[in-house]
Motif scaffolding. Structure first.
Motif, short mmCIF file in Angstrom:
data_model
loop_
_atom_site.label_atom_id
_atom_site.label_comp_id
_atom_site.label_asym_id
_atom_site.label_seq_id
_atom_site.Cartn_x
_atom_site.Cartn_y
_atom_site.Cartn_z
N ASP A 121 0.85 -1.20 0.00
CA ASP A 121 0.00 0.00 0.00
C ASP A 121 0.88 1.24 0.00
O ASP A 121 1.75 1.40 0.85
CB ASP A 121 -0.92 -0.01 1.22
N GLY A 124 -2.79 4.84 -0.59
CA GLY A 124 -4.08 4.42 -1.10
C GLY A 124 -4.00 3.65 -2.42
O GLY A 124 -5.04 3.20 -2.92
N LYS A 125 -2.86 3.46 -2.96
CA LYS A 125 -2.70 2.69 -4.20
C LYS A 125 -1.72 1.54 -3.94
O LYS A 125 -0.81 1.66 -3.13
CB LYS A 125 -2.18 3.56 -5.33
N PHE A 126 -1.93 0.47 -4.69
CA PHE A 126 -1.06 -0.68 -4.53
C PHE A 126 0.14 -0.59 -5.48
O PHE A 126 -0.01 -0.24 -6.66
CB PHE A 126 -1.83 -1.98 -4.79
N GLU A 164 -3.29 -9.49 -2.63
CA GLU A 164 -4.72 -9.22 -2.74
C GLU A 164 -5.49 -10.40 -3.32
O GLU A 164 -6.72 -10.32 -3.46
CB GLU A 164 -4.93 -7.99 -3.63
N SER A 195 -12.51 -2.17 -5.66
CA SER A 195 -11.85 -1.95 -6.96
C SER A 195 -10.33 -1.98 -6.84
O SER A 195 -9.64 -2.53 -7.70
CB SER A 195 -12.32 -0.63 -7.55
N ASN A 196 -9.81 -1.40 -5.74
CA ASN A 196 -8.35 -1.43 -5.58
C ASN A 196 -7.84 -2.86 -5.39
O ASN A 196 -6.78 -3.23 -5.90
CB ASN A 196 -7.94 -0.56 -4.40
N SER A 197 -8.59 -3.64 -4.63
CA SER A 197 -8.19 -5.02 -4.42
C SER A 197 -8.24 -5.80 -5.73
O SER A 197 -7.35 -6.62 -6.01
CB SER A 197 -9.11 -5.67 -3.38
N THR A 199 -7.89 -4.56 -8.74
CA THR A 199 -6.78 -4.10 -9.59
C THR A 199 -5.47 -4.74 -9.14
O THR A 199 -4.65 -5.18 -9.95
CB THR A 199 -6.65 -2.58 -9.53
N GLY A 200 -5.23 -4.80 -7.80
CA GLY A 200 -3.99 -5.37 -7.27
C GLY A 200 -3.85 -6.85 -7.61
O GLY A 200 -2.76 -7.29 -8.05
N PHE A 250 -4.32 0.73 -15.43
CA PHE A 250 -4.18 0.63 -13.97
C PHE A 250 -2.70 0.67 -13.63
O PHE A 250 -2.03 -0.38 -13.61
CB PHE A 250 -4.82 -0.66 -13.43
#
Length: 252
Positions: A121, A124-126, A164, A195-197, A199-200, A250
C-alpha cells in the motif's frame, strides 16, 4: 819320267795307309775302352766336397698343426633402448580469444529463479513488489511458472508485503504456447474486495505470468471460462492482457 810318277804313287799310298791305320787304331781303342771291365780304382767315387743338406722348401715341409685355445666368450652389455617419448600434438586455434572475453559457463545448480509479485500500500494505491523465488530447474517454462504461481497463491512470507489474491484460490491449469501464457484459476479469485483489491490481484497475476518473458501475452480464465469482468463494479479485463495494457489502465 816314269820314276817320278812311281815316287808320287808310293807317297800317296803311304799317306793313305797311315790314315787308315790311325783310324783302325782309334776305333780299336774306343771299342776296348767301352767293353773292358771296370777296376776298383775306377769304381771309387771321386772325392767331392760334402755340402750341407738343404732345408726343405715350405712346399715340401709337412704341415704342423698348432693347437689354438678357443677364445673366451666376451659378454657384450645389452644397451637398454630408451623408450620413445611421444610429444602431444598441440592444436593451435585459428584465433586466440582473450580470457577476459571468453564466456564463463553457468554453474549447473539445478535451481531456477523466477519472480513473484506482491503488493504494498502506497498512499491508497497498490505498488507491485517483485520477489525472487528459487524453484527447481525445469526443462519447460510451464513447470517454472507453475512453481511460481504455487508460491504466489500460498501467500508472502515477508510481513512487509501482502497479496490481494483471496486465500483458497487454486491454480487449475497453466500452459505456455506460441502466442502467450494461459492461466486458469478457481472461482475464489473473483470473491470479495473493492476496486483497488481487484486491480492489485489482477496485476499480480499478469506480472507473475510474464516474469520469464516480460513482453508476452496473458489469457486469464476462471473455472475454464475467459475472465471479462472482475468484481461487483465490473472491472473490465482485456483478453489477452499485457504489462503495457495493464499499466495504461491501472498503473501498478
Amino acid at each position: 819320267m816314269k820314276d817320278g810318277q812311281e815316287v808320287r804313287r808310293v807317297s800317296t799310298a803311304v799317306i793313305a795307309g797311315a790314315c787308315g791305320l790311325a783310324l783302325l787304331t782309334g776305333g780299336g781303342i774306343a771299342w776296348w775302352t767301352a767293353n773292358r771291365s771296370p777296376t776298383p780304382a775306377d769304381t771309387q767315387p771321386s772325392a767331392q766336397t760334402t755340402a750341407p743338406p738343404l732345408s726343405p722348401s715350405p712346399a715340401e715341409s709337412p704341415a704342423v698343426v698348432i693347437p689354438v685355445p678357443p677364445p673366451n666368450p666376451v659378454q657384450v652389455p645389452q644397451v637398454q633402448q630408451t623408450p620413445q617419448v611421444q610429444t602431444p600434438q598441440v592444436q593451435t586455434p585459428n584465433a586466440l580469444v582473450p580470457k577476459s572475453l571468453q564466456p564463463k559457463p553457468l554453474p549447473q545448480t539445478g535451481v531456477q529463479t523466477v519472480q513473484v509479485y506482491w503488493v504494498k500500500d502506497a498512499s491508497g494505491k497498490f505498488e507491485g513488489i517483485p520477489t525472487k523465488v528459487a524453484v527447481k530447474q525445469a526443462d519447460k517454462p510451464d513447470a517454472a511458472l507453475q512453481a511460481a504461481f504455487n508460491s504466489l497463491l500460498a501467500g508472502p512470507k515477508d510481513g512487509t508485503v501482502s497479496s490481494e489474491i483471496p486465500k483458497g484460490t487454486k491454480l487449475r491449469g497453466l500452459s505456455v504456447k506460441n502466442d502467450g501464457v494461459y492461466v486458469d484459476l478457481s472461482a475464489e479469485f473473483t470473491s470479495g474486495g473493492g476496486s483497488n483489491s481487484m486491480t492489485g490481484r489482477l496485476g499480480q497475476v499478469i506480472y507473475t505470468a510474464t516474469s520469464l518473458q516480460p513482453n508476452t501475452k496473458v489469457w486469464i480464465s476462471v473455472e475454464g471460462k475467459p475472465l471479462e469482468l472482475l468484481g461487483g463494479e465490473g472491472l473490465e479485463v482485456a483478453q489477452p492482457s499485457t504489462r503495457q495494457s495493464f499499466d495504461k489502465n491501472f498503473p501498478f
